[in-house]
Each structure stands twice: as structure tokens, then as C-alpha cells.
Design a protein around this motif. Structure first.
Motif, PDB file in Angstrom:
ATOM      1  N   PHE A   1       0.883  -1.246   0.090  1.00  0.00           N
ATOM      2  CA  PHE A   1      -0.221   0.034   0.163  1.00  0.00           C
ATOM      3  C   PHE A   1       0.837   1.502  -0.013  1.00  0.00           C
ATOM      4  CE2 PHE A   1      -3.478  -2.514   0.919  1.00  0.00           C
ATOM      5  CZ  PHE A   1      -3.208  -3.401   1.927  1.00  0.00           C
ATOM      6  N   SER A   2       0.410   2.229  -0.826  1.00  0.00           N
ATOM      7  CA  SER A   2       1.059   3.548  -0.691  1.00  0.00           C
ATOM      8  C   SER A   2       0.182   4.800  -0.899  1.00  0.00           C
ATOM      9  CB  SER A   2       2.350   3.560  -1.631  1.00  0.00           C
ATOM     10  OG  SER A   2       2.087   3.868  -2.744  1.00  0.00           O
ATOM     11  N   PRO A   3       0.397   5.984  -0.393  1.00  0.00           N
ATOM     12  CA  PRO A   3      -0.583   6.925  -0.975  1.00  0.00           C
ATOM     13  C   PRO A   3      -0.434   7.463  -2.259  1.00  0.00           C
ATOM     14  CG  PRO A   3       0.628   7.559   1.213  1.00  0.00           C
ATOM     15  CD  PRO A   3       1.312   6.241   0.658  1.00  0.00           C
ATOM     16  N   LEU A   4       0.676   7.317  -2.990  1.00  0.00           N
ATOM     17  CA  LEU A   4       0.905   7.190  -4.391  1.00  0.00           C
ATOM     18  C   LEU A   4       0.198   6.626  -5.061  1.00  0.00           C
ATOM     19  CD1 LEU A   4       2.325   8.732  -6.527  1.00  0.00           C
ATOM     20  CD2 LEU A   4       4.195   7.004  -6.362  1.00  0.00           C
ATOM     21  N   GLY A   5      -0.019   5.212  -4.632  1.00  0.00           N
ATOM     22  CA  GLY A   5      -0.708   3.924  -5.389  1.00  0.00           C
ATOM     23  C   GLY A   5      -2.014   4.408  -5.234  1.00  0.00           C
ATOM     24  N   ALA A   6      -2.430   4.858  -4.036  1.00  0.00           N
ATOM     25  CA  ALA A   6      -3.885   5.214  -4.028  1.00  0.00           C
ATOM     26  C   ALA A   6      -4.469   6.335  -4.926  1.00  0.00           C
ATOM     27  CB  ALA A   6      -4.579   5.353  -2.487  1.00  0.00           C
ATOM     28  N   TRP A   7      -3.639   7.221  -4.897  1.00  0.00           N
ATOM     29  CA  TRP A   7      -3.717   8.659  -5.829  1.00  0.00           C
ATOM     30  C   TRP A   7      -3.762   8.212  -7.355  1.00  0.00           C
ATOM     31  CZ3 TRP A   7      -0.636  10.952  -9.342  1.00  0.00           C
ATOM     32  CH2 TRP A   7      -1.155  12.443  -9.666  1.00  0.00           C
ATOM     33  N   VAL A   8      -2.539   7.326  -7.753  1.00  0.00           N
ATOM     34  CA  VAL A   8      -2.644   7.003  -9.136  1.00  0.00           C
ATOM     35  C   VAL A   8      -3.806   6.259  -9.608  1.00  0.00           C
ATOM     36  CG1 VAL A   8      -1.205   5.444 -10.764  1.00  0.00           C
ATOM     37  CG2 VAL A   8      -0.064   7.020  -9.195  1.00  0.00           C
ATOM     38  N   ASP A   9      -4.253   5.220  -8.573  1.00  0.00           N
ATOM     39  CA  ASP A   9      -5.539   4.430  -9.052  1.00  0.00           C
ATOM     40  C   ASP A   9      -6.573   5.274  -9.141  1.00  0.00           C
ATOM     41  OD1 ASP A   9      -6.811   1.755  -9.187  1.00  0.00           O
ATOM     42  OD2 ASP A   9      -7.641   2.233  -7.383  1.00  0.00           O
ATOM     43  N   GLY A  10      -6.873   6.292  -8.252  1.00  0.00           N
ATOM     44  CA  GLY A  10      -8.127   6.951  -8.463  1.00  0.00           C
ATOM     45  C   GLY A  10      -7.805   7.968  -9.665  1.00  0.00           C
ATOM     46  N   MET A  11      -6.992   8.628  -9.969  1.00  0.00           N
ATOM     47  CA  MET A  11      -6.641   9.458 -11.166  1.00  0.00           C
ATOM     48  C   MET A  11      -6.870   8.604 -12.177  1.00  0.00           C
ATOM     49  SD  MET A  11      -6.624  12.331 -10.107  1.00  0.00           S
ATOM     50  CE  MET A  11      -5.588  13.038 -11.580  1.00  0.00           C
ATOM     51  N   ALA A  12      -6.542   7.409 -12.457  1.00  0.00           N
ATOM     52  CA  ALA A  12      -6.515   6.433 -13.677  1.00  0.00           C
ATOM     53  C   ALA A  12      -7.967   6.151 -13.860  1.00  0.00           C
ATOM     54  CB  ALA A  12      -5.730   5.221 -13.418  1.00  0.00           C
ATOM     55  N   ASP A  13      -8.655   5.858 -12.885  1.00  0.00           N
ATOM     56  CA  ASP A  13     -10.304   5.721 -12.940  1.00  0.00           C
ATOM     57  C   ASP A  13     -10.774   6.644 -13.826  1.00  0.00           C
ATOM     58  OD1 ASP A  13     -10.083   3.313 -11.864  1.00  0.00           O
ATOM     59  OD2 ASP A  13     -10.656   3.999  -9.800  1.00  0.00           O
ATOM     60  N   ARG A  14     -10.389   8.105 -13.182  1.00  0.00           N
ATOM     61  CA  ARG A  14     -11.276   9.128 -13.989  1.00  0.00           C
ATOM     62  C   ARG A  14     -10.657   9.265 -15.384  1.00  0.00           C
ATOM     63  NH1 ARG A  14     -12.324   8.481  -9.416  1.00  0.00           N
ATOM     64  NH2 ARG A  14     -13.602   7.015 -10.352  1.00  0.00           N
ATOM     65  N   LEU A  15      -9.374   9.069 -15.564  1.00  0.00           N
ATOM     66  CA  LEU A  15      -8.869   9.150 -16.797  1.00  0.00           C
ATOM     67  C   LEU A  15      -9.382   8.527 -17.860  1.00  0.00           C
ATOM     68  CD1 LEU A  15      -6.713  10.533 -18.786  1.00  0.00           C
ATOM     69  CD2 LEU A  15      -4.897   8.768 -17.984  1.00  0.00           C
ATOM     70  N   LYS A  16      -9.432   7.040 -17.405  1.00  0.00           N
ATOM     71  CA  LYS A  16     -10.038   6.051 -18.476  1.00  0.00           C
ATOM     72  C   LYS A  16     -11.411   6.388 -18.681  1.00  0.00           C
ATOM     73  CE  LYS A  16      -9.005   2.560 -15.694  1.00  0.00           C
ATOM     74  NZ  LYS A  16      -9.168   1.349 -15.108  1.00  0.00           N
ATOM     75  N   GLU A  17     -12.379   6.684 -17.808  1.00  0.00           N
ATOM     76  CA  GLU A  17     -13.627   6.943 -18.083  1.00  0.00           C
ATOM     77  C   GLU A  17     -13.639   8.109 -18.916  1.00  0.00           C
ATOM     78  OE1 GLU A  17     -17.946   7.513 -15.717  1.00  0.00           O
ATOM     79  OE2 GLU A  17     -15.831   7.192 -14.608  1.00  0.00           O
TER      80      GLU A  17
END
Length: 478
Positions: A323-339
Motif C-alpha cells: 500500500f502507498s498513498p501514491l498508489g491510491a492516488w494513481v489508482d483514483g486518477m486512472a479511474d477518472r482518466l480512463k472513463e
């Protein structure tokens, strides 16, 4: 505070986030097992977890002294603090439910059963939170679970822990808690935290085992029981979220769970899986932009696979505990970007400005919904003292033996209805989570085209936003 206080640093983790106090003030901690003593066994387990500064509290001279020792440690601790009785025989995975949880929040290890006993004090769990806790002095009406010894206190709650420990020590000295013993130190501290209004997350054991023991025979039996459970299998099962939406639970996680171990063996990181997921979404947008029936179908398949990998990256993170704060941020941003890439791809596949207006409206609606959700979560966290130390449940006196009863009347009926499987799934689906949005985009785009996709997204998204807005207003009013 006893003089014989030892400490060691855990060398296996570069950035540990939890300290631990092992309460070895009772004779049971010296019971033997294959690893030496129960205390030795527990120390070996803590070495495998992200724990630092393991302090062993020994040579106790009574309950009050032990409580004051905990208070002294809590006042100097700067990170989450775990309280572990040395007579606890548990799976390492059971300890990890709290000690390796990324939130490092205040929580208690519980078994969702009513098998109470001298070393299994009763608790009542509502909505994943311990709302009442017991000891030999404090009773819990309508208990539905038992506390299994491991208590973790988040950094913002350490001041409350110290105050509770000192108050309990004073009450023990004056005999106002009855004939309580040092064995109940952790049990009493849980009672104190809950009655002080601290939000204590209930970490359910599930199929894992965790039991405190008082004699050699009980220790032998408890250690033998551990072999009955495949810890790695449980770790795999718990890597898959149990509170996901309908689409993710039944049409994605049913097969992505079989990819977790191969991904771990290939040493893929969650961020790598996220990157592949974004790549598939880009390809999906390209095929959607063709606007042909074949392009829309292939785009839908690629977007579905992209979402599947989006589920897999979280499952892999939980399984490997990376787990890492960076990973959580990247995952959340990737969701928005993909959509939003997919929205743009679908709009490009239809000539004229009409569909673009629908696409932009769908994007704006999603931005507003996300902003509303995150702003409310931040406001709720601020109202709770940023760590749950002060929340809606009022404080209760430690001198009263009987705890509060569970809600009755309409509130109790509403909670029973909410726990019904059909209602629970409907509540998860109506808010149009990312899994349901993915399914909606894939099905409508492949079957009817981009215009139908955006109209459906706007209609369902509008209903979802209204439902969430009304719910948050009602919650704030309560």
C-alpha cells in the motif's frame, strides 16, 4: 511503569506505521509451545508485520500498574499503537487484519459469534463498529460478537487512550470495578475507548483463529487449531473486496481472483497493473472512436478488460500488502482518466456536435458527483476529529456496569431492513459506482451506440446524485 521494559526495531519494513506494546504481565505468557514460549512466538509474528518499537511490559504488580504503564507509553507514542496480550495464540494473518491495514485506525479484533468466556469478553458490533464492549464488570446487552485480545489505537486517539488508562487505574485502585485482574487490561481499555466515544472499527476474524489461553492444555489446543486453516487461502479471499458493487463482485472478481497469485509470482506491482489498465482504456477509446458496430463491440470488450485490471490492482495490493498513498492516488486518477477518455472516444465516433454536448454533460455530472462525495467525506472526517476520537455516540461512564442497549423502534427496523441482501445490493447499485458505469457503457455502446450511452449515464447519474444528496443531508441532520 515496570522497569523491565524492552524494545526492538523491526528490520523487515522500511516505513513501519505501528508501534506495539506486548502485555506479558501474566504467567500465561510464559507457557511453552514449539517456538519456545507464547511470548517468543508472538515476537516472531510481529517481526513479520509492519510493526516497530515492540515494547514488552513485564513484571506487573497489579492491574493499576499495568494500566498506568500503558498510559505512559501512549503519551509518548507518535504513531498507531497496538496492545497485544502475550497469552494470545493467533494466526499471523489475524494480527495483520489490524496491524497491516493501510488505515492504521483504531480497531479491535473480533469474532462474530456469541461464544463468550472469561477470555472472550462480549461486544456488540453495528455497521462494522464496536458500539459496546464488556469485561467481568461491564455487561453488554444483546452482544453479537466477542473480543479476541488485539487492540490497535490510531495516533489521534492516543490521548484518549492515556486518559482512559489512568481513569481505569484509579477505579481499580479504589475497587470500583470489582475483582478485575491484570488479564483484563486490554479488555478494560477497549471498554474505556468505546465508552469515551472513540470510533473502534471491528476487524472480524472470519475463518481465522485468535484465542487467549490460561493454561498449558489450552495453549496446546489453540496452537494445534491454527493448522486447520490455510492462511494463504484466507489472505487470497480477503484480497477481494466484500463491499464492492454487484457488477464487480459477480462479473469481475469471480475470475480476477485467480490472477492474483500469478501476478504476485511475476512480481507485478499494483501500479504496473494500473498502467496496463490505462493502456487498454486508451485502446478502447480508439476503437469506440471508429463508430462502427465492430469498433463499438471491440471497444466495449477492451473497456471491460480495463475495468477487470482495475479491480485486480487493488486485489494485488491487498494480497502483497504493498500500500502507498501514491498508489491510491494513481489508482483514483486512472479511474477518472480512463472513463473520460472513453467518453471522448464515443463522442468522436458520432458526427455532429450533439453527442459532444451529451458527453460533456456526462463528464460534468461525474465531476460534480465525485466532488460532492469527497467534500462530504472530508467534512465528516473533520467533524469526527480527523481520527474518529469524537463522533456521534455520546460518552458513557466507566463506573456503570450495564452498557447501552441497541436501538429500538423505527431506527432498529431501518437497520434490519438495510442488512437484507436485496436492499444492500440495491443501495450499492443505485449510486452508479464505477463497476455499474462500466457495465452500462459497455452494454449500451455495443448494443445501441454512443447517444444511448450518454443519455442513460445522465439519467441514472442524475438519480444517483439525488439519492446521495438526500442521504447526506439526512445523515448530517442526524
Amino acid at each position: 511503569m515496570p522497569d523491565s521494559l524492552t524494545a526492538h526495531d523491526n528490520p523487515r519494513h522500511d516505513h513501519p506505521a505501528t508501534a506495539a506494546v506486548v502485555l506479558a504481565t501474566t504467567p500465561a505468557s510464559r507457557l511453552s509451545c514449539s517456538d519456545g514460549t507464547l511470548l517468543d512466538r508472538l515476537g516472531t509474528q510481529l517481526d513479520l508485520l509492519p510493526v516497530r518499537d515492540v515494547q514488552v511490559l513485564t513484571q506487573g504488580v497489579g492491574l493499576a500498574a499495568d494500566l498506568r504503564g500503558v498510559a505512559k507509553i501512549a503519551r509518548t507514542a507518535v504513531s498507531a499503537l497496538a496492545l497485544v496480550p502475550a497469552d494470545l495464540v493467533a494466526h499471523t494473518e489475524a494480527l495483520a487484519l489490524l496491524l497491516d491495514h493501510p488505515a492504521h485506525d483504531t480497531g479491535a479484533l473480533v469474532a462474530l459469534d456469541a461464544a463468550e468466556g472469561p477470555l472472550r469478553p462480549p461486544v456488540r458490533v453495528e455497521g462494522g463498529t464496536v458500539v459496546a464492549a464488556g469485561s467481568s464488570f461491564h455487561t453488554v446487552p444483546e452482544a453479537n460478537a466477542t473480543f479476541r485480545g488485539l487492540l490497535q489505537v490510531a495516533a489521534p486517539d492516543l490521548g484518549t487512550l492515556a486518559e482512559v488508562a489512568e481513569e481505569l487505574a484509579e477505579l481499580a485502585d479504589t475497587g470500583k470495578l470489582g475483582p478485575v485482574t491484570p488479564v483484563e487490561t486490554v479488555d478494560l481499555l477497549l471498554v474505556g475507548l468505546v465508552r469515551s466515544g472513540v470510533k473502534v472499527r471491528a476487524a472480524p476474524l472470519g475463518p481465522l483463529h485468535a484465542d487467549r489461553v490460561a493454561g498449558q492444555h489450552a495453549a496446546d489446543v489453540a496452537v494445534a487449531r491454527l493448522a486447520e486453516v490455510d492462511e494463504d487461502r484466507v489472505r487470497l479471499d480477503t484480497s477481494v473486496k466484500d463491499d464492492d458493487g454487484f457488477f464487480a463482485t459477480f462479473l469481475v472478481s469471480t475470475w480476477t481472483r485467480h490472477l492474483i497469485r500469478p501476478a504476485a509470482r511475476l512480481k507485478l506491482t499494483p501500479n504496473t497493473v494500473t498502467g496496463i489498465s490505462v493502456g487498454l482504456a486508451v485502446l478502447a477509446a480508439v476503437w469506440f472512436s471508429a463508430g462502427t458496430p465492430g469498433g463499438l463491440l471491440l471497444g466495449a470488450v477492451l473497456f471491460y478488460l480495463s475495468f477487470a485490471l482495475d479491480c485486480l490492482d487493488g486485489q494485488l495490493a491487498r494480497y502483497t500488502r504493498t500500500f502507498s498513498p501514491l498508489g491510491a492516488w494513481v489508482d483514483g486518477m486512472a479511474d477518472r482518466l480512463k472513463e473520460y477518455l472513453v467518453y471522448a472516444g464515443l463522442a468522436l465516433g458520432v458526427p455532429g456536435p450533439g453527442v459532444w454536448r451529451l458527453a460533456v454533460a456526462a463528464m460534468i455530472l461525474q465531476v460534480v458527483r465525485h466532488a460532492m462525495a469527497h467534500s462530504f467525506a472530508g467534512a465528516a472526517a473533520g467533524a469526527d476529529g480527523a481520527g474518529g476520537a469524537s463522533w456521534a455516540r455520546p460518552a458513557r461512564s466507566l463506573r456503570e456496569s450495564a452498557d447501552a442497549t441497541s436501538p429500538r423502534g423505527l431506527l432498529a427496523l431501518a437497520r434490519r431492513v438495510e442488512r437484507m441482501p436485496v436492499v444492500r445490493w440495491l443501495k450499492r447499485m443505485i449510486v452508479l459506482p464505477i463497476g455499474e458505469r462500466t457495465a452500462l457503457i459497455c452494454v449500451t455502446a455495443a448494443g445501441w451506440g454512443a447517444r444511448t450511452t450518454f443519455v442513460t449515464l445522465l439519467a441514472w447519474g442524475g438519480v444517483a446524485m439525488t439519492y446521495q444528496l438526500v442521504g447526506r443531508m439526512a445523515r448530517s441532520a442526524r
